[in-house]
Design a protein around this motif. Sequence first.
Motif, PDB file in Angstrom:
ATOM      1  N   GLY A 257       9.164  43.914  16.875  1.00  0.00           N
ATOM      2  CA  GLY A 257       9.766  43.989  18.200  1.00  0.00           C
ATOM      3  C   GLY A 257      10.349  42.659  18.603  1.00  0.00           C
ATOM      4  O   GLY A 257      10.254  41.663  17.880  1.00  0.00           O
ATOM      5  N   PRO A 258      10.980  42.633  19.761  1.00  0.00           N
ATOM      6  CA  PRO A 258      11.602  41.386  20.224  1.00  0.00           C
ATOM      7  C   PRO A 258      10.568  40.318  20.547  1.00  0.00           C
ATOM      8  O   PRO A 258       9.384  40.611  20.731  1.00  0.00           O
ATOM      9  CB  PRO A 258      12.366  41.830  21.477  1.00  0.00           C
ATOM     10  N   ALA A 259      11.006  39.081  20.628  1.00  0.00           N
ATOM     11  CA  ALA A 259      10.122  37.971  20.964  1.00  0.00           C
ATOM     12  C   ALA A 259       9.540  38.187  22.351  1.00  0.00           C
ATOM     13  O   ALA A 259      10.227  38.627  23.277  1.00  0.00           O
ATOM     14  CB  ALA A 259      10.897  36.662  20.909  1.00  0.00           C
ATOM     15  N   ARG A 260       8.242  37.865  22.499  1.00  0.00           N
ATOM     16  CA  ARG A 260       7.533  38.106  23.758  1.00  0.00           C
ATOM     17  C   ARG A 260       7.168  36.774  24.400  1.00  0.00           C
ATOM     18  O   ARG A 260       6.431  35.977  23.818  1.00  0.00           O
ATOM     19  CB  ARG A 260       6.276  38.939  23.501  1.00  0.00           C
ATOM     20  N   PHE A 261       7.666  36.561  25.619  1.00  0.00           N
ATOM     21  CA  PHE A 261       7.404  35.340  26.366  1.00  0.00           C
ATOM     22  C   PHE A 261       6.623  35.674  27.630  1.00  0.00           C
ATOM     23  O   PHE A 261       6.716  36.779  28.153  1.00  0.00           O
ATOM     24  CB  PHE A 261       8.717  34.636  26.741  1.00  0.00           C
ATOM     25  N   TYR A 290      14.480  40.411  24.025  1.00  0.00           N
ATOM     26  CA  TYR A 290      13.250  39.681  24.334  1.00  0.00           C
ATOM     27  C   TYR A 290      12.420  40.514  25.308  1.00  0.00           C
ATOM     28  O   TYR A 290      12.922  41.477  25.913  1.00  0.00           O
ATOM     29  CB  TYR A 290      13.573  38.321  24.974  1.00  0.00           C
ATOM     30  N   GLU A 291      11.167  40.142  25.447  1.00  0.00           N
ATOM     31  CA  GLU A 291      10.300  40.670  26.498  1.00  0.00           C
ATOM     32  C   GLU A 291       9.784  39.480  27.302  1.00  0.00           C
ATOM     33  O   GLU A 291       9.443  38.443  26.729  1.00  0.00           O
ATOM     34  CB  GLU A 291       9.127  41.456  25.915  1.00  0.00           C
ATOM     35  N   LEU A 292       9.730  39.621  28.623  1.00  0.00           N
ATOM     36  CA  LEU A 292       9.379  38.503  29.480  1.00  0.00           C
ATOM     37  C   LEU A 292       8.436  38.981  30.578  1.00  0.00           C
ATOM     38  O   LEU A 292       8.807  39.799  31.422  1.00  0.00           O
ATOM     39  CB  LEU A 292      10.649  37.907  30.099  1.00  0.00           C
ATOM     40  N   THR A 310      16.001  40.856  36.697  1.00  0.00           N
ATOM     41  CA  THR A 310      16.319  40.246  35.405  1.00  0.00           C
ATOM     42  C   THR A 310      16.010  41.213  34.268  1.00  0.00           C
ATOM     43  O   THR A 310      14.879  41.705  34.156  1.00  0.00           O
ATOM     44  CB  THR A 310      15.508  38.951  35.199  1.00  0.00           C
ATOM     45  N   PRO A 311      16.993  41.536  33.428  1.00  0.00           N
ATOM     46  CA  PRO A 311      16.752  42.473  32.317  1.00  0.00           C
ATOM     47  C   PRO A 311      15.631  41.973  31.402  1.00  0.00           C
ATOM     48  O   PRO A 311      15.549  40.785  31.073  1.00  0.00           O
ATOM     49  CB  PRO A 311      18.098  42.490  31.576  1.00  0.00           C
ATOM     50  N   GLY A 312      14.730  42.891  31.031  1.00  0.00           N
ATOM     51  CA  GLY A 312      13.651  42.562  30.108  1.00  0.00           C
ATOM     52  C   GLY A 312      12.451  41.906  30.749  1.00  0.00           C
ATOM     53  O   GLY A 312      11.468  41.622  30.064  1.00  0.00           O
ATOM     54  N   ASP A 388      18.591  26.340  25.441  1.00  0.00           N
ATOM     55  CA  ASP A 388      18.698  25.969  24.028  1.00  0.00           C
ATOM     56  C   ASP A 388      17.376  26.195  23.294  1.00  0.00           C
ATOM     57  O   ASP A 388      17.357  26.706  22.165  1.00  0.00           O
ATOM     58  CB  ASP A 388      19.100  24.497  23.910  1.00  0.00           C
ATOM     59  N   ALA A 389      16.267  25.816  23.941  1.00  0.00           N
ATOM     60  CA  ALA A 389      14.962  25.972  23.304  1.00  0.00           C
ATOM     61  C   ALA A 389      14.620  27.439  23.100  1.00  0.00           C
ATOM     62  O   ALA A 389      14.165  27.846  22.013  1.00  0.00           O
ATOM     63  CB  ALA A 389      13.894  25.294  24.159  1.00  0.00           C
ATOM     64  N   LEU A 390      14.842  28.247  24.109  1.00  0.00           N
ATOM     65  CA  LEU A 390      14.528  29.672  24.010  1.00  0.00           C
ATOM     66  C   LEU A 390      15.413  30.370  22.980  1.00  0.00           C
ATOM     67  O   LEU A 390      14.946  31.238  22.230  1.00  0.00           O
ATOM     68  CB  LEU A 390      14.692  30.332  25.382  1.00  0.00           C
ATOM     69  N   ARG A 391      16.657  29.991  22.938  1.00  0.00           N
ATOM     70  CA  ARG A 391      17.581  30.608  21.975  1.00  0.00           C
ATOM     71  C   ARG A 391      17.103  30.342  20.549  1.00  0.00           C
ATOM     72  O   ARG A 391      17.115  31.248  19.708  1.00  0.00           O
ATOM     73  CB  ARG A 391      18.988  30.055  22.176  1.00  0.00           C
ATOM     74  N   GLU A 392      16.688  29.122  20.276  1.00  0.00           N
ATOM     75  CA  GLU A 392      16.213  28.814  18.925  1.00  0.00           C
ATOM     76  C   GLU A 392      14.946  29.585  18.591  1.00  0.00           C
ATOM     77  O   GLU A 392      14.785  30.076  17.464  1.00  0.00           O
ATOM     78  CB  GLU A 392      15.961  27.321  18.774  1.00  0.00           C
TER      79      GLU A 392
END
Length: 432
Positions: A257-261, A290-292, A310-312, A388-392
């Motif tokens: 699944g997508p990255a979870r923050f 992503y999931e947030l 905010t989506p997600g 930038d940090a989250l994108r990486e």
Amino acid sequence: MSMSTARSEERSSLPDGFGKGTARPTVPQPGVSSIGAQMTRSVLVTHPGLQHSHQLALALYERKLLQAFWSGVLVAEGGETLPWWLPEHFRKRVRRVDIPSELRVHPIRFQLMLQASMRLNSGQGNDRMHRLFHWFDAWAAKRVVALRPKVVVAYENSAYHTFAAAKAVGARCVLDAAAFHHRTVSTQLNPPDTPYTGEVNRRKDAEIAMADLILTCSPLAADSYEANGVERTRLQPLLLGADPKLVTPITSARKAGPARFMFAGPLSLRKSVDLILAAFTRLHAEGFKYELDFVGGVADQGLLAAVQQTPGAKYHPSVPQSQLFDLMGTADCLLLPSRSDSFGMVVAEAMACGTPALVSSQTGAKAIVEAFPGSGWIVEPDEDALYDALRELICNPALMQRARAPALIASKEFSWERYRARAGRVLQEYLQ
């Protein structure tokens, strides 16, 4: 991506609670040749709320130094029966601490007033809370004269009268400062003044002047005091801890699944919730998945509305600690890019679950990442750096998976047990 870690050699400074470049505090000489026996059970700890005061009090009790612990919030021993009249929602939040009841005082009126103040959301809510803390300070000061401790540990914004009473009976004063110096906070956040701001800051300055020793939650917080004219010899960083309770095995493979923050704390500008939302809005527009999750109270209703749009993103009101740990354990990364945060206890809590953290350069808990490279990432508290940090991390989720083991290793140094060892050792050395 401008994420940084610090040199691994700094790690050795942390077990003793001293930040890099921090001198040991100068010990005032009491005028007698031997004070060890005199200091047995001679330290008073007083706090209008709780924060980490119960952990410091327990550290002193474990070393036979605690004379009394006065708190506006109830704590209880493991097998202690709670009062029959205590509401259920109070019972669930009572911390269990192995300090005998005969050493503790918890005035019920302050518990009730604290709860009432927290539930009132008018524009003067902070002023009401400050006045309540000052009321507790006056209450404690009257009793210091009768107790006659050798040392008084009181907390920022509730030590003004208490320290004056302590000085009158010849006691030393230790200020436990939970935040940055108030002038630093003003520069970082530019909060609007209220009718009571001037009085609050006047008292804080007086508390600092009376304190023989000032404990801060991080080296970064100590720096803020030194930058505002406080002698470094009176400053002692003591990094906080967390309950090292594992929820999910960190060695398990990451779920698909997508990255979870996850963000845990009040929705506020101080915690940079607006920057988190702006960064993820950009990521969503670029097609990233992503999931947030946001967990905690609401300091700004506008931010709650922004989270919901905010989506997600999902919002969870404040939850019991066990449920919070469950959420942390399933996240890939905790976010705490605060504009102003003297420590950030959720970072230690997340790492106790094996979850790495992305923090800002203005978050005191960055010291954990600096001491244990690989356990997380440090960014500047601005939208572009966070984006930038989250994108990486989203593009390379293996980075977060690899960081889980170092995060758990870091958490071992930042448990409450290790905090008590550091705090007890620092105060015992100070007394002797």
